[in-house]
Design a protein around this motif. Structure first.
Motif, PDB file in Angstrom:
ATOM      1  N   ALA A  46       0.794  -1.188  -0.104  1.00 27.97           N
ATOM      2  CA  ALA A  46       0.104  -0.045  -0.065  1.00 27.97           C
ATOM      3  C   ALA A  46       0.768   1.161  -0.043  1.00 27.97           C
ATOM      4  N   ALA A  47       2.195   1.169   0.268  1.00 26.82           N
ATOM      5  CA  ALA A  47       3.003   2.156   0.610  1.00 26.82           C
ATOM      6  C   ALA A  47       3.015   3.420  -0.759  1.00 26.82           C
ATOM      7  N   SER A  48       3.323   2.725  -1.959  1.00 29.28           N
ATOM      8  CA  SER A  48       3.587   3.385  -3.054  1.00 29.28           C
ATOM      9  C   SER A  48       2.436   4.350  -3.373  1.00 29.28           C
ATOM     10  N   LYS A  49       1.078   3.636  -3.099  1.00 32.95           N
ATOM     11  CA  LYS A  49      -0.018   4.417  -3.289  1.00 32.95           C
ATOM     12  C   LYS A  49      -0.245   5.199  -2.497  1.00 32.95           C
ATOM     13  N   GLU A  50       0.183   5.417  -1.262  1.00 35.99           N
ATOM     14  CA  GLU A  50      -0.169   6.435  -0.303  1.00 35.99           C
ATOM     15  C   GLU A  50       0.959   7.502  -0.485  1.00 35.99           C
ATOM     16  N   ILE A  51       2.050   7.135  -0.865  1.00 31.31           N
ATOM     17  CA  ILE A  51       2.949   8.109  -1.313  1.00 31.31           C
ATOM     18  C   ILE A  51       2.773   9.018  -2.441  1.00 31.31           C
ATOM     19  N   GLU A  52       1.976   8.292  -3.507  1.00 33.82           N
ATOM     20  CA  GLU A  52       1.613   9.117  -4.211  1.00 33.82           C
ATOM     21  C   GLU A  52       0.799  10.535  -4.118  1.00 33.82           C
ATOM     22  N   ASN A  53       0.079  10.642  -2.755  1.00 36.07           N
ATOM     23  CA  ASN A  53      -0.352  11.575  -2.512  1.00 36.07           C
ATOM     24  C   ASN A  53       0.184  12.747  -1.720  1.00 36.07           C
ATOM     25  N   TYR A  54       1.676  12.534  -1.853  1.00 36.99           N
ATOM     26  CA  TYR A  54       2.622  13.552  -1.267  1.00 36.99           C
ATOM     27  C   TYR A  54       2.344  15.026  -1.441  1.00 36.99           C
ATOM     28  N   ARG A  55       2.029  15.194  -2.761  1.00 34.29           N
ATOM     29  CA  ARG A  55       1.787  16.712  -3.054  1.00 34.29           C
ATOM     30  C   ARG A  55       0.548  17.393  -2.474  1.00 34.29           C
ATOM     31  N   VAL A  76      13.963   9.183  -3.343  1.00 36.50           N
ATOM     32  CA  VAL A  76      12.621   8.264  -2.592  1.00 36.50           C
ATOM     33  C   VAL A  76      11.859   7.877  -3.455  1.00 36.50           C
ATOM     34  N   LEU A  77      11.147   8.704  -4.367  1.00 40.51           N
ATOM     35  CA  LEU A  77       9.944   8.570  -5.265  1.00 40.51           C
ATOM     36  C   LEU A  77      10.618   7.558  -6.244  1.00 40.51           C
ATOM     37  N   GLU A  78      11.689   7.487  -6.849  1.00 37.22           N
ATOM     38  CA  GLU A  78      12.260   6.448  -7.576  1.00 37.22           C
ATOM     39  C   GLU A  78      12.064   5.174  -6.928  1.00 37.22           C
ATOM     40  N   ALA A  79      12.626   5.320  -5.810  1.00 36.51           N
ATOM     41  CA  ALA A  79      12.820   3.811  -5.282  1.00 36.51           C
ATOM     42  C   ALA A  79      11.374   3.275  -5.058  1.00 36.51           C
ATOM     43  N   PHE A  80      10.391   4.174  -4.844  1.00 36.36           N
ATOM     44  CA  PHE A  80       9.008   3.762  -4.840  1.00 36.36           C
ATOM     45  C   PHE A  80       8.441   3.521  -5.992  1.00 36.36           C
ATOM     46  N   GLN A 119       4.267   2.519 -12.904  1.00 36.53           N
ATOM     47  CA  GLN A 119       3.734   1.566 -12.461  1.00 36.53           C
ATOM     48  C   GLN A 119       4.818   0.511 -12.076  1.00 36.53           C
ATOM     49  N   GLN A 120       6.057   0.893 -11.619  1.00 35.24           N
ATOM     50  CA  GLN A 120       6.843  -0.177 -11.367  1.00 35.24           C
ATOM     51  C   GLN A 120       6.671  -1.058 -10.175  1.00 35.24           C
TER      52      GLN A 120
END
Ligand code: ADP
Ligand code: 5GP
Length: 258
Positions: free
Chosen positions: A153-162, A222-226, A234-235
């Motif tokens: 779930a982490a990547s999906k949540e991080i997408e909201n950082y903006r 960080v964003l690249e790693a996720f 969609q990595q």
């Protein structure tokens, strides 16, 4: 003095609770809203301290009664913030800190536009996995399924950082705690004219560096790693390939950071 509403969100296991508990030791006048949840207590968690634990039936009744400022379903359980937490902090003239997920944060922003959003990121997926596993071990129940559920779930949540004004990368704990403290003090300074004494310039610089608009370079790895800045966006994060040896290296590094 009108209190400031701080919203802190992060993928589970990023270290948000750790940061909040350190902040509360160092800065007075910040109340923490104890959320309601239908999930079962973990490890040493106590009813009324980390969460108010309740049943699904009771939670649904509370929704009907309009008890919540916001609520959301996260990992199959309900979580919600009672309006009362906000009212109590307001009448005490205290700031209030909400530790809530990205869905709840969006609901609060829509109601209270002046709230201050802080998003905490783990440095990369491997460190996040190690933290989730270590926490699970420390709680005496290694639940790999739950760990992977939260990792996925982490990547999906991080997408909201903006959607958040400030971003913290919780790599070195001491540094992240100092940054969180600087954000709280800087917001008090700007909004309430509160003095921040001799450290003021440094504090304002540290907080300004954490503003999302000033963080693009810092966030890129960080964003690249996720897998968030890839061309496909969609990595697939594959943790299965890592050897135990590599994992224990990360364990060591991560606990050294502590
Ligand atoms: P969250 O509240 O975001 O779910 P926790 O605060 O429970 O996360 O932290 C998850 C685990 O990571 C805990 O075992 C915690 O001790 C550890 N941890 C938190 N921050 C750091 C850090 N900067 N370095 C190493 N370990 C950390
Ligand atoms: P955990 O079960 O790991 O304590 O929390 C899981 C997620 O639920 C975290 O992202 C946490 O921020 C979120 N959460 C905790 N309390 C609340 C709440 O009151 N409202 C919402 N929307 N999310 C919450």
């Amino acid at each position: 003095m009108a209190g400031i509403l701080f919203i802190i969100s992060a993928p589970s296991g990023s270290g948000k609770s750790t940061l909040v508990s350190e902040l509360r030791k160092q800065v007075s006048g910040v109340d923490f809203a104890v959320s309601w949840t239908t999930r079962t207590p973990r490890g040493s968690e106590q009813n009324g301290r980390e969460y108010n634990f309740t049943t699904r039936e009771e939670f649904l009744r509370m929704i009907e009664d309009g008890v919540f400022l916001e609520y959301a379903e996260v990992f199959g359980s309900y979580y919600g913030t009672a309006r009362q937490s906000l009212e109590e902090a307001r009448s005490a003239g205290h700031d209030l800190l909400l530790d809530i997920d990205v869905q709840g944060a969006a609901q609060v922003r829509a109601k209270l536009a002046e709230s201050v959003g802080i998003f905490v990121m783990p440095p990369n997926p491997k460190v996040l996995r190690t933290r989730l596993r270590n926490r699970s071990r420390a709680e005496g129940i290694v639940n790999d399924e739950e760990v992977y559920r939260r990792l996925n779930a982490a990547s999906k949540e991080i997408e909201n950082y903006r959607e958040y004004g400030y971003i913290l990368v919780n790599d070195l704990l001491d540094r992240a705690v100092a940054q969180l403290e600087a954000i709280v003090l800087a917001e008090r300074f700007y909004r309430n004219g509160e003095s921040i004494a001799y450290r003021s310039r440094r504090v304002l610089e540290v907080a300004a560096a954490c503003l999302q608009i000033n963080s693009q370079e810092r966030l890129k790895p960080v964003l690249e790693a996720f897998g968030i800045l890839t061309s496909t966006g969609q990595q697939q994060l594959n943790f299965e390939e890592d050897s135990e040896e590599e994992d224990s290296e990360i364990d060591k590094k991560d606990s050294n950071d502590d």
